[in-house]
Design a protein around this motif. Structure first.
Motif, PDB file in Angstrom:
ATOM      1  N   LYS A  50       2.827  -5.757  14.547  1.00  0.00           N
ATOM      2  CA  LYS A  50       2.593  -4.395  15.026  1.00  0.00           C
ATOM      3  C   LYS A  50       1.558  -4.348  16.150  1.00  0.00           C
ATOM      4  O   LYS A  50       1.717  -3.595  17.110  1.00  0.00           O
ATOM      5  CB  LYS A  50       2.171  -3.495  13.860  1.00  0.00           C
ATOM      6  N   LEU A  51       0.497  -5.139  16.032  1.00  0.00           N
ATOM      7  CA  LEU A  51      -0.504  -5.147  17.097  1.00  0.00           C
ATOM      8  C   LEU A  51       0.060  -5.743  18.383  1.00  0.00           C
ATOM      9  O   LEU A  51      -0.145  -5.199  19.463  1.00  0.00           O
ATOM     10  CB  LEU A  51      -1.758  -5.909  16.659  1.00  0.00           C
ATOM     11  N   GLU A  52       0.754  -6.866  18.270  1.00  0.00           N
ATOM     12  CA  GLU A  52       1.305  -7.482  19.477  1.00  0.00           C
ATOM     13  C   GLU A  52       2.360  -6.597  20.128  1.00  0.00           C
ATOM     14  O   GLU A  52       2.487  -6.588  21.351  1.00  0.00           O
ATOM     15  CB  GLU A  52       1.823  -8.882  19.164  1.00  0.00           C
ATOM     16  N   ASP A  53       3.081  -5.818  19.330  1.00  0.00           N
ATOM     17  CA  ASP A  53       4.052  -4.873  19.887  1.00  0.00           C
ATOM     18  C   ASP A  53       3.384  -3.785  20.733  1.00  0.00           C
ATOM     19  O   ASP A  53       4.018  -3.209  21.621  1.00  0.00           O
ATOM     20  CB  ASP A  53       4.875  -4.210  18.776  1.00  0.00           C
ATOM     21  N   LEU A  54       2.109  -3.510  20.477  1.00  0.00           N
ATOM     22  CA  LEU A  54       1.399  -2.496  21.260  1.00  0.00           C
ATOM     23  C   LEU A  54       1.318  -2.867  22.733  1.00  0.00           C
ATOM     24  O   LEU A  54       1.212  -1.996  23.594  1.00  0.00           O
ATOM     25  CB  LEU A  54      -0.013  -2.279  20.704  1.00  0.00           C
ATOM     26  N   GLY A  55       1.376  -4.151  23.031  1.00  0.00           N
ATOM     27  CA  GLY A  55       1.350  -4.593  24.422  1.00  0.00           C
ATOM     28  C   GLY A  55       2.508  -4.061  25.240  1.00  0.00           C
ATOM     29  O   GLY A  55       2.412  -3.926  26.458  1.00  0.00           O
ATOM     30  N   GLU A  56       3.604  -3.722  24.570  1.00  0.00           N
ATOM     31  CA  GLU A  56       4.782  -3.154  25.243  1.00  0.00           C
ATOM     32  C   GLU A  56       4.714  -1.630  25.324  1.00  0.00           C
ATOM     33  O   GLU A  56       5.498  -1.022  26.049  1.00  0.00           O
ATOM     34  CB  GLU A  56       6.056  -3.561  24.489  1.00  0.00           C
ATOM     35  N   VAL A  57       3.789  -1.024  24.581  1.00  0.00           N
ATOM     36  CA  VAL A  57       3.748   0.437  24.445  1.00  0.00           C
ATOM     37  C   VAL A  57       2.552   1.070  25.158  1.00  0.00           C
ATOM     38  O   VAL A  57       2.660   2.159  25.715  1.00  0.00           O
ATOM     39  CB  VAL A  57       3.709   0.824  22.943  1.00  0.00           C
ATOM     40  N   ILE A  58       1.424   0.374  25.145  1.00  0.00           N
ATOM     41  CA  ILE A  58       0.190   0.932  25.698  1.00  0.00           C
ATOM     42  C   ILE A  58      -0.117   0.227  27.018  1.00  0.00           C
ATOM     43  O   ILE A  58      -0.486  -0.947  27.028  1.00  0.00           O
ATOM     44  CB  ILE A  58      -0.976   0.781  24.698  1.00  0.00           C
ATOM     45  N   PRO A  59       0.035   0.934  28.136  1.00  0.00           N
ATOM     46  CA  PRO A  59      -0.088   0.283  29.447  1.00  0.00           C
ATOM     47  C   PRO A  59      -1.487  -0.239  29.765  1.00  0.00           C
ATOM     48  O   PRO A  59      -1.631  -1.115  30.610  1.00  0.00           O
ATOM     49  CB  PRO A  59       0.331   1.377  30.434  1.00  0.00           C
TER      50      PRO A  59
END
Length: 100
Positions: free
Chosen positions: A29-38
């Motif tokens: 979930k944290l690593e997925d944030l790299g695709e969501v939070i610019p």
């Protein structure tokens, strides 16, 4: 650039899952944030190799261009979702933010 490092010690079991299962959930979930939070320049999560001398189970290693970007990340709704989950499964947390 700001280096944001967070470490967690997880409960042996929480939310119906083992420590190892929760560590994997948090990592994904944290690593997925790299695709969501610019504002995230780089984000990686490491799960500790189990040994008797370790103090923490999980580490977040992330980079932001500025403190404003780090603050935007910290209040982002997607970050808050995973932060809420982590709050339920962790025993301890440590954090360091420093400029490089």
């Amino acid at each position: 650039m700001i280096h944001h490092v967070v470490m967690w010690k997880l409960k042996d079991s929480a939310e119906g899952k083992s420590k190892a299962e929760n560590a994997q959930i948090i990592k994904q979930k944290l690593e997925d944030l790299g695709e969501v939070i610019p504002q995230i320049e780089s984000i990686h999560v490491g799960i500790n190799i189990e040994n008797q001398y370790s103090n923490f189970d999980l580490i977040l290693d992330s980079y932001f261009n500025s403190m404003d970007d780090l603050m935007a990340y910290q209040v982002h709704p997607k970050h808050n979702e995973i932060a809420d989950f982590i709050g339920k499964v962790r025993e301890e947390r440590s954090c360091v933010d420093y400029e490089i």
